[in-house]
Motif scaffolding. Sequence first.
Motif, PDB file in Angstrom:
ATOM      1  N   GLN A 170      37.588  45.327  28.680  1.00  0.00           N
ATOM      2  CA  GLN A 170      36.333  46.071  28.665  1.00  0.00           C
ATOM      3  C   GLN A 170      35.358  45.337  29.584  1.00  0.00           C
ATOM      4  O   GLN A 170      35.438  44.126  29.738  1.00  0.00           O
ATOM      5  CB  GLN A 170      35.771  46.128  27.250  1.00  0.00           C
ATOM      6  CG  GLN A 170      36.685  46.774  26.239  1.00  0.00           C
ATOM      7  CD  GLN A 170      36.856  48.257  26.487  1.00  0.00           C
ATOM      8  OE1 GLN A 170      35.910  48.946  26.848  1.00  0.00           O
ATOM      9  NE2 GLN A 170      38.066  48.737  26.333  1.00  0.00           N
ATOM     10  N   ILE A 171      34.413  46.069  30.152  1.00  0.00           N
ATOM     11  CA  ILE A 171      33.434  45.427  31.030  1.00  0.00           C
ATOM     12  C   ILE A 171      32.653  44.349  30.274  1.00  0.00           C
ATOM     13  O   ILE A 171      32.320  43.310  30.822  1.00  0.00           O
ATOM     14  CB  ILE A 171      32.471  46.459  31.661  1.00  0.00           C
ATOM     15  CG1 ILE A 171      31.502  45.778  32.639  1.00  0.00           C
ATOM     16  CG2 ILE A 171      31.669  47.212  30.636  1.00  0.00           C
ATOM     17  CD1 ILE A 171      31.978  45.653  34.013  1.00  0.00           C
ATOM     18  N   THR A 172      32.388  44.582  29.002  1.00  0.00           N
ATOM     19  CA  THR A 172      31.617  43.597  28.231  1.00  0.00           C
ATOM     20  C   THR A 172      32.416  42.327  27.963  1.00  0.00           C
ATOM     21  O   THR A 172      31.848  41.319  27.562  1.00  0.00           O
ATOM     22  CB  THR A 172      31.128  44.212  26.906  1.00  0.00           C
ATOM     23  OG1 THR A 172      32.237  44.798  26.234  1.00  0.00           O
ATOM     24  CG2 THR A 172      30.058  45.267  27.147  1.00  0.00           C
ATOM     25  N   ASP A 173      33.744  42.366  28.182  1.00  0.00           N
ATOM     26  CA  ASP A 173      34.584  41.177  28.048  1.00  0.00           C
ATOM     27  C   ASP A 173      34.592  40.339  29.323  1.00  0.00           C
ATOM     28  O   ASP A 173      35.038  39.203  29.312  1.00  0.00           O
ATOM     29  CB  ASP A 173      36.040  41.573  27.736  1.00  0.00           C
ATOM     30  CG  ASP A 173      36.170  42.286  26.411  1.00  0.00           C
ATOM     31  OD1 ASP A 173      35.357  42.028  25.506  1.00  0.00           O
ATOM     32  OD2 ASP A 173      37.099  43.112  26.291  1.00  0.00           O
ATOM     33  N   ASP A 174      34.129  40.912  30.413  1.00  0.00           N
ATOM     34  CA  ASP A 174      34.142  40.245  31.710  1.00  0.00           C
ATOM     35  C   ASP A 174      33.151  39.086  31.682  1.00  0.00           C
ATOM     36  O   ASP A 174      31.958  39.272  31.411  1.00  0.00           O
ATOM     37  CB  ASP A 174      33.772  41.258  32.801  1.00  0.00           C
ATOM     38  CG  ASP A 174      33.919  40.700  34.195  1.00  0.00           C
ATOM     39  OD1 ASP A 174      33.240  39.700  34.516  1.00  0.00           O
ATOM     40  OD2 ASP A 174      34.695  41.261  34.981  1.00  0.00           O
ATOM     41  N   ILE A 175      33.616  37.886  31.957  1.00  0.00           N
ATOM     42  CA  ILE A 175      32.778  36.687  31.910  1.00  0.00           C
ATOM     43  C   ILE A 175      31.623  36.775  32.893  1.00  0.00           C
ATOM     44  O   ILE A 175      30.496  36.383  32.579  1.00  0.00           O
ATOM     45  CB  ILE A 175      33.630  35.420  32.168  1.00  0.00           C
ATOM     46  CG1 ILE A 175      34.595  35.218  31.001  1.00  0.00           C
ATOM     47  CG2 ILE A 175      32.743  34.197  32.351  1.00  0.00           C
ATOM     48  CD1 ILE A 175      35.637  34.150  31.226  1.00  0.00           C
ATOM     49  N   ASN A 177      27.700  36.635  31.961  1.00  0.00           N
ATOM     50  CA  ASN A 177      26.809  35.633  32.556  1.00  0.00           C
ATOM     51  C   ASN A 177      25.611  36.265  33.249  1.00  0.00           C
ATOM     52  O   ASN A 177      24.508  35.709  33.228  1.00  0.00           O
ATOM     53  CB  ASN A 177      27.572  34.738  33.529  1.00  0.00           C
ATOM     54  CG  ASN A 177      28.471  33.762  32.813  1.00  0.00           C
ATOM     55  OD1 ASN A 177      28.261  33.425  31.657  1.00  0.00           O
ATOM     56  ND2 ASN A 177      29.513  33.316  33.497  1.00  0.00           N
ATOM     57  N   ILE A 178      25.837  37.422  33.866  1.00  0.00           N
ATOM     58  CA  ILE A 178      24.742  38.126  34.537  1.00  0.00           C
ATOM     59  C   ILE A 178      23.616  38.390  33.543  1.00  0.00           C
ATOM     60  O   ILE A 178      22.453  38.122  33.808  1.00  0.00           O
ATOM     61  CB  ILE A 178      25.237  39.447  35.163  1.00  0.00           C
ATOM     62  CG1 ILE A 178      26.029  39.147  36.440  1.00  0.00           C
ATOM     63  CG2 ILE A 178      24.083  40.400  35.450  1.00  0.00           C
ATOM     64  CD1 ILE A 178      26.734  40.355  37.019  1.00  0.00           C
ATOM     65  N   LEU A 184      27.748  43.032  41.356  1.00  0.00           N
ATOM     66  CA  LEU A 184      28.969  42.439  40.828  1.00  0.00           C
ATOM     67  C   LEU A 184      30.122  43.030  41.627  1.00  0.00           C
ATOM     68  O   LEU A 184      30.395  44.219  41.523  1.00  0.00           O
ATOM     69  CB  LEU A 184      29.125  42.760  39.333  1.00  0.00           C
ATOM     70  CG  LEU A 184      30.457  42.424  38.670  1.00  0.00           C
ATOM     71  CD1 LEU A 184      30.785  40.938  38.773  1.00  0.00           C
ATOM     72  CD2 LEU A 184      30.440  42.861  37.217  1.00  0.00           C
ATOM     73  N   GLU A 185      30.742  42.212  42.465  1.00  0.00           N
ATOM     74  CA  GLU A 185      31.842  42.691  43.310  1.00  0.00           C
ATOM     75  C   GLU A 185      33.190  42.472  42.644  1.00  0.00           C
ATOM     76  O   GLU A 185      33.431  41.414  42.061  1.00  0.00           O
ATOM     77  CB  GLU A 185      31.830  41.971  44.660  1.00  0.00           C
ATOM     78  CG  GLU A 185      30.694  42.376  45.560  1.00  0.00           C
ATOM     79  CD  GLU A 185      30.845  41.786  46.947  1.00  0.00           C
ATOM     80  OE1 GLU A 185      31.888  42.000  47.586  1.00  0.00           O
ATOM     81  OE2 GLU A 185      29.897  41.098  47.379  1.00  0.00           O
ATOM     82  N   LYS A 186      34.052  43.475  42.773  1.00  0.00           N
ATOM     83  CA  LYS A 186      35.423  43.391  42.281  1.00  0.00           C
ATOM     84  C   LYS A 186      36.361  43.798  43.417  1.00  0.00           C
ATOM     85  O   LYS A 186      36.241  44.889  43.957  1.00  0.00           O
ATOM     86  CB  LYS A 186      35.649  44.338  41.092  1.00  0.00           C
ATOM     87  CG  LYS A 186      34.859  43.996  39.852  1.00  0.00           C
ATOM     88  CD  LYS A 186      35.488  42.851  39.133  1.00  0.00           C
ATOM     89  CE  LYS A 186      34.803  42.567  37.807  1.00  0.00           C
ATOM     90  NZ  LYS A 186      35.401  41.466  37.113  1.00  0.00           N
ATOM     91  N   ASP A 187      37.252  42.893  43.779  1.00  0.00           N
ATOM     92  CA  ASP A 187      38.285  43.189  44.770  1.00  0.00           C
ATOM     93  C   ASP A 187      39.432  43.875  44.026  1.00  0.00           C
ATOM     94  O   ASP A 187      40.038  43.283  43.136  1.00  0.00           O
ATOM     95  CB  ASP A 187      38.763  41.903  45.431  1.00  0.00           C
ATOM     96  CG  ASP A 187      39.737  42.137  46.568  1.00  0.00           C
ATOM     97  OD1 ASP A 187      40.656  42.972  46.421  1.00  0.00           O
ATOM     98  OD2 ASP A 187      39.590  41.488  47.613  1.00  0.00           O
TER      99      ASP A 187
END
Length: 130
Positions: free
Chosen positions: A19-24, A28-29, A76-79
């Motif tokens: 989930q996006i809310t699990d993304d560290i 941090n943002i 927030l960039e994601k490759d």
Amino acid sequence: MIKTILLFLFGLNLVNAMQITDDIIFQNIYKQQQNSNKIVLMLYSAKTCPQCAYMKQKVFKNNEVKNFMNKHFILLEKDINKDDLPEGFNYFGIPTMFFVDKEGKQIAKIIGSSRSEAFLKQLKNIMEEK
């Protein structure tokens, strides 16, 4: 037998879904911006994508766009080839830009590249609808 294997693989996929809310980085943002009303602009891109490079090197660096983005958004960039992508943020092509609130809810989405003026207009529309 094949159904069992497919069900196992599907179940395994759900266990690894993020989930996006699990993304560290996402967490941090908002820890850094606790009192901020900024929205996360999550950009899906790839190093081999010319439209992505255009957006990052030209459009995002346009003074008006840059100032507006700095005031209202956190990038927030994601490759898509390297990073884990959060569940529910599906894309058809790149660049794709998701606008995400503090709770991890998508509030808008832009697909593709555009010139600075058109992109700035889209950003302003997103802020008006927020």
